[in-house]
Enzyme design. Structure first.
Site, PDB file in Angstrom:
ATOM      1  CE  LYS A 219      92.907 -71.780  86.538  1.00 46.45           C
ATOM      2  NZ  LYS A 219      94.482 -71.213  86.842  1.00 46.45           N
TER       3      LYS A 219
ATOM      4  NE  ARG B 215      89.693 -54.877 104.389  1.00 46.87           N
ATOM      5  CZ  ARG B 215      89.219 -54.290 105.332  1.00 46.87           C
ATOM      6  NH1 ARG B 215      87.914 -54.539 105.829  1.00 46.87           N
ATOM      7  NH2 ARG B 215      89.772 -53.153 106.299  1.00 46.87           N
TER       8      ARG B 215
ATOM      9  CG  ASP C 280      86.276 -75.226  90.807  1.00 51.45           C
ATOM     10  OD1 ASP C 280      86.004 -74.505  89.791  1.00 51.45           O
ATOM     11  OD2 ASP C 280      87.270 -75.508  91.515  1.00 51.45           O
TER      12      ASP C 280
ATOM     13  CE1 TYR D 188      95.748 -76.325  90.505  1.00 46.02           C
ATOM     14  CE2 TYR D 188      94.623 -74.921  92.171  1.00 46.02           C
ATOM     15  CZ  TYR D 188      95.790 -75.294  91.247  1.00 46.02           C
ATOM     16  OH  TYR D 188      96.840 -74.292  91.421  1.00 46.02           O
TER      17      TYR D 188
HETATM   18  O1  P1T Z   1      94.712 -70.364  90.651  1.00 47.72           O
HETATM   19  P1  P1T Z   1      93.391 -69.912  91.078  1.00 47.72           P
HETATM   20  O2  P1T Z   1      92.693 -68.628  90.579  1.00 47.72           O
HETATM   21  O3  P1T Z   1      93.647 -69.733  92.724  1.00 47.72           O
HETATM   22  O4  P1T Z   1      92.396 -71.126  91.058  1.00 47.72           O
HETATM   23  C1  P1T Z   1      92.267 -72.345  91.639  1.00 47.72           C
HETATM   24  C2  P1T Z   1      91.774 -73.288  90.881  1.00 47.72           C
HETATM   25  C3  P1T Z   1      90.192 -73.577  91.249  1.00 47.72           C
HETATM   26  N1  P1T Z   1      89.630 -74.548  90.821  1.00 47.72           N
HETATM   27  C4  P1T Z   1      90.070 -75.118  89.530  1.00 47.72           C
HETATM   28  C5  P1T Z   1      89.242 -76.344  88.828  1.00 47.72           C
HETATM   29  C6  P1T Z   1      91.372 -74.776  88.970  1.00 47.72           C
HETATM   30  O5  P1T Z   1      91.789 -75.204  87.817  1.00 47.72           O
HETATM   31  C7  P1T Z   1      92.089 -73.566  89.763  1.00 47.72           C
HETATM   32  C8  P1T Z   1      93.638 -73.515  89.229  1.00 47.72           C
HETATM   33  N2  P1T Z   1      94.096 -74.533  88.018  1.00 47.72           N
HETATM   34  C9  P1T Z   1      95.181 -74.295  87.595  1.00 47.72           C
HETATM   35  C10 P1T Z   1      96.229 -73.379  87.910  1.00 47.72           C
HETATM   36  C11 P1T Z   1      95.665 -75.341  86.727  1.00 47.72           C
HETATM   37  O6  P1T Z   1      96.624 -75.083  86.056  1.00 47.72           O
HETATM   38  O7  P1T Z   1      94.934 -76.332  86.756  1.00 47.72           O
END
Ligand code: P1T
Length: 379
Positions: free
Chosen positions: A195, A46, A170, A98
């Site tokens: 992503k 961890r 972000d 988001y």
């Molecule tokens: O899904 P996660 O890895 O926890 O990420 C969150 C997140 C953070 N910032 C942005 C700009 C994002 O688009 C996302 C996650 N977004 C999607 C799952 C979506 O379909 O837009």
């Protein structure tokens, strides 16, 4: 070294025992120690894991930062950032975030006394007005999900410095291939590695990158103490994905441009949101602070029923949440990714019932256009 070389090599070296060219997956929970409190720099997985460390070094290099801290998801990274603050502290955030980030801030983090004001961060005056005594952080999504509004990163960094607060971007929609916020003076970059960075829709992960040593120390404390770290295998998958990031982003970008122009010229489609279109209100800013426009496009159809008919008729684009993978996805933000944003706020942001979001993949662009064309005929 240039970005493409760093994408393939940064942070990595052949494994010293065998010469294995690929970073091993150190699938271990703990590490043997030579004597009490004498170890090789690794105590418990961890706290430190070599596969994760190499991923962190690689992503930090791409963003031009000294330190990377990987988390179990993009939202775990946002939560990790929030853990640097205390009850009563305040954040200024982009109003069109988001939906999951919005939900985290307004439900869980609000319950711990963290206060957030949501403003259009493309309006510098509105950001300045929202800053108050306990404001610790300006949190910006640029371009935003799903309306693709840009914020002037240099201006936000300057404003944050003036007020002695942190700025965070972000950068999920652009990846470091197209936008490197630290170069604009931003303190912290955050990604959902789920992503573009991983790029193959087979991992959920997040990362925070900074050049600030003391921030990095505190983030390492959060990783170790709160514990939302990615597994060695997931770290390895992202590291593997990043090796083709520059090639994939070129394809997302060139296909994105073609498809945005196709949609913009089509009378069956309402407003198209894409920073690469000359009529995007911040097209010039996009050209200045980004090296590409990417593969995310949103557009309005004539109401929810038309949107429903459109997605049902698609054959290559898949209806799914998420973005940034090699495959093309389509999403209805109002009912899916942004369902947790109250309807009134959604409409004010432009997330209308007919709004569709595309994550344009790397398939043959002619096939993608044909798919969209046929589906538009069904609306
Ligand atoms: O899904 P996660 O890895 O926890 O990420 C969150 C997140 C953070 N910032 C942005 C700009 C994002 O688009 C996302 C996650 N977004 C999607 C799952 C979506 O379909 O837009």
């Amino acid at each position: 070294m240039k970005l493409a070389t760093r994408a393939v090599h940064a942070g990595q070296h052949p494994e010293p025992v065998t010469g294995a060219i690929m970073t091993p997956i150190f699938q271990t929970a703990t590490f043997a120690q030579d004597a009490i409190a004498q170890h090789k720099g690794y105590e418990y997985a961890r706290t430190q894991n070599p596969t994760r460390e190499i991923l962190e070094a690689n992503l930090a290099s791409l963003e031009g930062g000294a330190h990377g801290h990987a988390f179990a998801s993009g939202l775990a990274a946002v939560t990790g950032l929030a853990m640097l603050m205390e009850a009563g502290d305040h954040l200024v955030c982009t109003s069109n975030l988001y939906g999951g980030t919005y939900r985290l801030l307004t439900t869980i983090l609000a319950g711990f006394g963290l206060r957030a004001t949501f403003v259009d961060t493309s309006d510098l005056g509105a950001v300045e007005e929202a800053i108050e005594g306990r404001t610790r952080l300006v949190f910006v999504e640029s371009p935003t999900n799903p309306i693709l509004t840009l914020t002037d990163l240099g201006a936000i960094a300057g404003l944050a410095k003036e007020h002695g607060i942190w700025s965070c971007v972000d950068n999920t929609f652009m990846s470091p291939i197209f936008q490197r916020p630290l170069e604009h003076g931003i303190d912290i970059v955050l990604h959902s590695t789920t992503k573009y960075l991983n790029g193959h829709s087979d991992v959920v992960g997040g990362v925070i990158i900074t050049d600030d040593d003391s921030l990095s120390e505190r983030l390492a404390h959060v990783q170790n103490t709160a514990g939302a770290v990615p597994s060695p295998f997931d770290s390895w998958l992202v590291l593997r994905g990043v090796k083709t990031l520059h090639l994939r982003m070129q394809a997302h970008d060139s296909h994105g441009r073609r498809i945005a122009e196709f949609l913009d010229a089509d009378s069956r489609v309402g407003r198209v949101y894409y920073p690469g279109l000359v009529d995007h209100p911040q097209h010039r800013l996009a050209e200045e602070q980004m090296d590409g426009f990417g593969g995310m496009i949103s557009f309005a159809l004539d109401g929810f029923d038309a949107a429903e008919r459109f997605v049902a008729a698609l054959r290559v684009f898949t209806l799914a949440e998420s973005l940034g993978g090699v495959e093309s996805l389509v999403c209805h933000p109002g009912a899916m990714t942004h369902a947790s944003v109250p309807e009134e706020e959604r409409i004010a942001l432009g997330i209308v019932p007919g709004l569709i979001r595309l994550s344009v993949g790397i398939e043959d662009v002619e096939d993608l256009i044909e798919d969209l064309d046929k589906a538009l005929s069904a609306t």
